[in-house]
Design an enzyme around this catalytic site. Sequence first.
Site: not given
Ligand code: NAP
Length: 489
Positions: A181, A256, A290, A391
């Site tokens: 997904k 992560e 991240c 963040e």
């Molecule tokens: P996000 O909003 O948490 O979304 C991540 C994924 O989760 C997307 O596919 C999203 O789908 C899905 N999602 C949203 N709501 C959900 C729910 N209720 N249940 C299950 N899945 C759900 O994060 P983002 O804005 O895409 O990414 C930014 C974040 O990722 C930052 O906090 C960054 O630090 C972190 N990050 C961490 C790493 C690491 O390896 N530590 C690497 C890269 C990024 P939708 O697109 O449909 O919302």
Amino acid sequence: MESVFVGGQTYLNYINGEWRTAGTGQTVPSLNPAQKSEVVGYVQSSSAEDLNQAVASARAAQQGWRKLSGSARGEYLFKMANALERRIDEVAETMTREMGKPLPEAKGETARGVAILRYYAGEGLRKIGDVIPSTDSEALMFTTRVPLGVVGVISPWNFPVAIPIWKLAPALIYGNTVVLKPAQETSVTAAKVVECFAEAGLPGGVLNMVTGSGSVIGQGLAEHPHVNGITFTGSNQVGKRVGQAALARGAKYQLEMGGKNPIIIAADADLDLAVDATISGGIRSTGQKCTATSRVIILRDVYEAFKEKLVVKLKGLTVGNGLEAGTWLGPCAHEKQLETVQSYIQKGMDEGAELLFGGSVPDSPDLAEGFFIQPTVFDKVAPDMAIAREEIFGPVLALIPVDSMEAAIQLANDSDYGLSASIYTQSISHILSFIQDMEAGLVRINSETAGVELQAPFGGMKQSSSHSREQGQAAIEFFTSIKTVFLKA
Ligand code: NAP
Ligand code: MG
């Protein structure tokens, strides 16, 4: 470069080796953040029923896939790598159009995806167990590893090729089948990658992709009774919900999440290199890594000199459309992200930090249709301000002066997060203290905070992860279960 982009094309789900429209009949547009009127493509807005089909097909493909030898699965991964490599320009261009990062970075990321697939293809032939002496001299005791079964991959938009691949490649090589997904913001890029994998001739059902909202498809995967493992990268808020849903039904999970990564600039640092690393780590990819540098902790002796050099270099950065040669900094990946960054810039000013550089939307008319923001630096940031604690995920640096190395490391650790940290110094004793005392999964000396090598373990401490590690040989820990075998004639 050949022009492969077709505006407004519709992309389908990939289930059981077939491209399928969602049962809802609905699609959503994915927009170009550098030019918001441009639709990069339409992706399926799927329902729980589409997800059920994907999980069922992954489940049905399980036995056939896990019974292949590791080397036979590896052959598929080599083919997936070759197919992606053949379309590297097209995939990278799609990524730049869809989420904004400059084309050279998008190409680098796609090449990394190819390399990850090749790395894990080789893992199919490496050892998966140990012999352990039994107290019974007539018995043979050893460990082996078995796949989890069906693995759900939930990925973010900031590395739309590398992150799904660094999850699905180890999942597949160890015998799991996968339902991906992808983030909605980058689902066209994900569909292109899956097209490559379909070309590689993977057996139907081994890899499935369902696009749609996080709350329906992401949450649905986390809660699905037939999904045995969930690997998630994204925000803390969502990650914790995913982990709770998996825990509640006894599934394995791996999260992560975010970071608030510090760089420490010691009094003996090579300031030019330290400035370059701060800019590259903090501003590149519009701060949307991240592992991006966010807190710059500087020994007071060199604070002013560092600041001066930083501003000179920042003035030389070109903000623009990532498809144009010479662009160093693209837009924020989507409108909400820009609004978040702007709200933190406002918070920084409200809380009394001094805006040293940037802070606004660039005024060039060419950029008016995109989600651009200038690289931004705050001076005189206090450690309790929101811009020093939360963040931001944007090109925003917080400069914080300190009086000693001890204070610097203490401050660097004064965070809920613990993903990555870096130091610039020549002093062996500073380096040793940093390695020993820094609470971060990734510590980097005389190098920027961002930067991950595919063959090494990656993951965070504290609130940055569920304390598991991805990539390299560490990936086997999540994607398999250990079986202890006691064998007697
Ligand atoms: P996000 O909003 O948490 O979304 C991540 C994924 O989760 C997307 O596919 C999203 O789908 C899905 N999602 C949203 N709501 C959900 C729910 N209720 N249940 C299950 N899945 C759900 O994060 P983002 O804005 O895409 O990414 C930014 C974040 O990722 C930052 O906090 C960054 O630090 C972190 N990050 C961490 C790493 C690491 O390896 N530590 C690497 C890269 C990024 P939708 O697109 O449909 O919302
Ligand atoms: Mg987009």
